[in-house]
Write a protein that holds these residues in place. Sequence first.
Motif, PDB file in Angstrom:
ATOM      1  N   TYR A 191      21.318  -9.126  -2.414  1.00 35.37           N
ATOM      2  CA  TYR A 191      20.242  -8.783  -1.471  1.00 35.37           C
ATOM      3  C   TYR A 191      19.148  -7.945  -2.137  1.00 35.37           C
ATOM      4  O   TYR A 191      17.975  -8.046  -1.797  1.00 35.37           O
ATOM      5  N   GLY A 192      19.529  -7.093  -3.065  1.00 36.31           N
ATOM      6  CA  GLY A 192      18.603  -6.127  -3.654  1.00 36.31           C
ATOM      7  C   GLY A 192      17.338  -6.712  -4.251  1.00 36.31           C
ATOM      8  O   GLY A 192      16.326  -6.019  -4.368  1.00 36.31           O
ATOM      9  N   VAL A 193      17.366  -7.984  -4.629  1.00 33.21           N
ATOM     10  CA  VAL A 193      16.171  -8.617  -5.194  1.00 33.21           C
ATOM     11  C   VAL A 193      15.007  -8.530  -4.207  1.00 33.21           C
ATOM     12  O   VAL A 193      13.864  -8.306  -4.597  1.00 33.21           O
ATOM     13  N   TRP A 194      15.313  -8.674  -2.904  1.00 36.42           N
ATOM     14  CA  TRP A 194      14.261  -8.618  -1.891  1.00 36.42           C
ATOM     15  C   TRP A 194      13.665  -7.212  -1.737  1.00 36.42           C
ATOM     16  O   TRP A 194      12.665  -7.040  -1.056  1.00 36.42           O
ATOM     17  N   LEU A 195      14.258  -6.225  -2.355  1.00 44.44           N
ATOM     18  CA  LEU A 195      13.825  -4.846  -2.157  1.00 44.44           C
ATOM     19  C   LEU A 195      13.135  -4.246  -3.383  1.00 44.44           C
ATOM     20  O   LEU A 195      12.656  -3.120  -3.344  1.00 44.44           O
ATOM     21  N   VAL A 196      13.074  -5.011  -4.455  1.00 46.13           N
ATOM     22  CA  VAL A 196      12.488  -4.515  -5.709  1.00 46.13           C
ATOM     23  C   VAL A 196      11.039  -4.056  -5.558  1.00 46.13           C
ATOM     24  O   VAL A 196      10.680  -2.976  -6.048  1.00 46.13           O
ATOM     25  N   PRO A 197      10.138  -4.816  -4.913  1.00 46.81           N
ATOM     26  CA  PRO A 197       8.743  -4.366  -4.909  1.00 46.81           C
ATOM     27  C   PRO A 197       8.532  -3.022  -4.220  1.00 46.81           C
ATOM     28  O   PRO A 197       7.601  -2.292  -4.577  1.00 46.81           O
ATOM     29  N   ALA A 198       9.386  -2.660  -3.284  1.00 48.29           N
ATOM     30  CA  ALA A 198       9.251  -1.356  -2.630  1.00 48.29           C
ATOM     31  C   ALA A 198       9.445  -0.237  -3.637  1.00 48.29           C
ATOM     32  O   ALA A 198       8.684   0.734  -3.665  1.00 48.29           O
ATOM     33  N   VAL A 199      10.452  -0.373  -4.482  1.00 45.04           N
ATOM     34  CA  VAL A 199      10.732   0.675  -5.471  1.00 45.04           C
ATOM     35  C   VAL A 199       9.776   0.548  -6.657  1.00 45.04           C
ATOM     36  O   VAL A 199       9.186   1.537  -7.108  1.00 45.04           O
ATOM     37  N   LEU A 200       9.592  -0.666  -7.146  1.00 42.72           N
ATOM     38  CA  LEU A 200       8.708  -0.894  -8.295  1.00 42.72           C
ATOM     39  C   LEU A 200       7.288  -0.438  -7.992  1.00 42.72           C
ATOM     40  O   LEU A 200       6.652   0.229  -8.821  1.00 42.72           O
ATOM     41  N   GLY A 201       6.793  -0.768  -6.813  1.00 44.48           N
ATOM     42  CA  GLY A 201       5.443  -0.341  -6.439  1.00 44.48           C
ATOM     43  C   GLY A 201       5.298   1.167  -6.457  1.00 44.48           C
ATOM     44  O   GLY A 201       4.301   1.700  -6.938  1.00 44.48           O
ATOM     45  N   GLY A 202       6.304   1.861  -5.943  1.00 46.57           N
ATOM     46  CA  GLY A 202       6.273   3.323  -5.966  1.00 46.57           C
ATOM     47  C   GLY A 202       6.305   3.886  -7.374  1.00 46.57           C
ATOM     48  O   GLY A 202       5.576   4.819  -7.694  1.00 46.57           O
ATOM     49  N   LEU A 203       7.141   3.308  -8.229  1.00 45.87           N
ATOM     50  CA  LEU A 203       7.265   3.797  -9.607  1.00 45.87           C
ATOM     51  C   LEU A 203       6.006   3.548 -10.426  1.00 45.87           C
ATOM     52  O   LEU A 203       5.647   4.361 -11.277  1.00 45.87           O
ATOM     53  N   VAL A 204       5.347   2.433 -10.187  1.00 46.07           N
ATOM     54  CA  VAL A 204       4.157   2.084 -10.972  1.00 46.07           C
ATOM     55  C   VAL A 204       2.912   2.778 -10.434  1.00 46.07           C
ATOM     56  O   VAL A 204       2.175   3.424 -11.176  1.00 46.07           O
ATOM     57  N   ILE A 205       2.660   2.673  -9.131  1.00 46.87           N
ATOM     58  CA  ILE A 205       1.416   3.184  -8.546  1.00 46.87           C
ATOM     59  C   ILE A 205       1.462   4.698  -8.348  1.00 46.87           C
ATOM     60  O   ILE A 205       0.466   5.393  -8.510  1.00 46.87           O
ATOM     61  N   ARG A 206       2.621   5.205  -7.945  1.00 42.91           N
ATOM     62  CA  ARG A 206       2.842   6.649  -7.773  1.00 42.91           C
ATOM     63  C   ARG A 206       1.865   7.315  -6.810  1.00 42.91           C
ATOM     64  O   ARG A 206       1.335   8.398  -7.076  1.00 42.91           O
ATOM     65  N   LYS A 207       1.655   6.651  -5.707  1.00 40.17           N
ATOM     66  CA  LYS A 207       0.786   7.201  -4.659  1.00 40.17           C
ATOM     67  C   LYS A 207       1.433   6.918  -3.313  1.00 40.17           C
ATOM     68  O   LYS A 207       2.130   5.915  -3.147  1.00 40.17           O
ATOM     69  N   PRO A 208       1.200   7.797  -2.336  1.00 43.17           N
ATOM     70  CA  PRO A 208       1.728   7.532  -0.994  1.00 43.17           C
ATOM     71  C   PRO A 208       1.260   6.167  -0.484  1.00 43.17           C
ATOM     72  O   PRO A 208       0.093   5.807  -0.632  1.00 43.17           O
ATOM     73  N   GLY A 209       2.184   5.420   0.072  1.00 41.34           N
ATOM     74  CA  GLY A 209       1.875   4.109   0.623  1.00 41.34           C
ATOM     75  C   GLY A 209       2.132   2.948  -0.314  1.00 41.34           C
ATOM     76  O   GLY A 209       2.148   1.797   0.126  1.00 41.34           O
ATOM     77  N   ALA A 210       2.349   3.204  -1.594  1.00 41.45           N
ATOM     78  CA  ALA A 210       2.529   2.114  -2.568  1.00 41.45           C
ATOM     79  C   ALA A 210       3.780   1.296  -2.274  1.00 41.45           C
ATOM     80  O   ALA A 210       3.753   0.065  -2.343  1.00 41.45           O
ATOM     81  N   SER A 211       4.864   1.957  -1.957  1.00 45.33           N
ATOM     82  CA  SER A 211       6.112   1.242  -1.665  1.00 45.33           C
ATOM     83  C   SER A 211       5.949   0.369  -0.435  1.00 45.33           C
ATOM     84  O   SER A 211       6.336  -0.808  -0.428  1.00 45.33           O
ATOM     85  N   LEU A 212       5.388   0.949   0.597  1.00 44.61           N
ATOM     86  CA  LEU A 212       5.173   0.223   1.838  1.00 44.61           C
ATOM     87  C   LEU A 212       4.234  -0.960   1.615  1.00 44.61           C
ATOM     88  O   LEU A 212       4.503  -2.082   2.054  1.00 44.61           O
ATOM     89  N   TYR A 213       3.146  -0.739   0.919  1.00 43.18           N
ATOM     90  CA  TYR A 213       2.166  -1.793   0.656  1.00 43.18           C
ATOM     91  C   TYR A 213       2.808  -2.963  -0.093  1.00 43.18           C
ATOM     92  O   TYR A 213       2.672  -4.123   0.311  1.00 43.18           O
ATOM     93  N   CYS A 214       3.486  -2.662  -1.185  1.00 42.14           N
ATOM     94  CA  CYS A 214       4.055  -3.734  -2.013  1.00 42.14           C
ATOM     95  C   CYS A 214       5.115  -4.542  -1.269  1.00 42.14           C
ATOM     96  O   CYS A 214       5.120  -5.774  -1.335  1.00 42.14           O
ATOM     97  N   GLU A 215       5.999  -3.864  -0.559  1.00 44.67           N
ATOM     98  CA  GLU A 215       7.068  -4.579   0.163  1.00 44.67           C
ATOM     99  C   GLU A 215       6.495  -5.383   1.326  1.00 44.67           C
ATOM    100  O   GLU A 215       6.894  -6.529   1.561  1.00 44.67           O
ATOM    101  N   LEU A 216       5.561  -4.806   2.056  1.00 47.63           N
ATOM    102  CA  LEU A 216       4.983  -5.492   3.207  1.00 47.63           C
ATOM    103  C   LEU A 216       4.162  -6.709   2.783  1.00 47.63           C
ATOM    104  O   LEU A 216       4.298  -7.792   3.356  1.00 47.63           O
TER     105      LEU A 216
END
Length: 194
Positions: A51-76
């Motif tokens: 299942y975790g494959v579907w959740l990667v962009p939430a974490v990856l987006g946060g790690l790369v962009i490092r700004k509030p909202g990045a995780s939400l934006y990437c996953e959504l």
Amino acid sequence: MDNNNRWRTIDIVVASVIAVAFGVIFWAWGLVWGATDAAFAFFPPAQTLIYGVWLVPAVLGGLVIRKPGASLYCELVAAIVSALLGSQWGGIVIVQGLMQGVGAELAFAAFRYRSYRLPAALLAGALTGLTAAIFDFVYWNKATDLVSYRIPYALLTVVSATVIAGLGSVYLTRALANTGVLDRFPAGRDRATV
């Protein structure tokens, strides 16, 4: 570390590239998921180990962009792209993407958007998995048995998300940073500490 929370154009572009790429992966992963049903027939909740494959962009987006909202934006956005491509689950994946992005966002917020090291990534993975499991618990799995299906399903989803989305995103961020494509981001300048 960049404490500026304002998104730059490059932040939007890179977050969008991550999201769209994973939206395509999500669509394809749905096919893989369906094809693996028989492999997990012995214990259907174990299928959540992938299942975790579907959740990667939430974490990856946060790690790369490092700004509030990045995780939400990437996953959504990834969820929206997968829905537009014809996800077998339809438009409800957009609601799932929203919830999953919130999970990772809560983890980075718990670190006050100041730490993007392994503990933050693992927590982001775990909370993303938890929000995914909660959604599935009440939407997809409400007719299944609590003890034999829903609880193991939820626990294994969190494990999968912690390992694949959390730890996997750390390694993916490092790999991207080592290519130089993240040099305009703190993740590219912090190669050793991601």
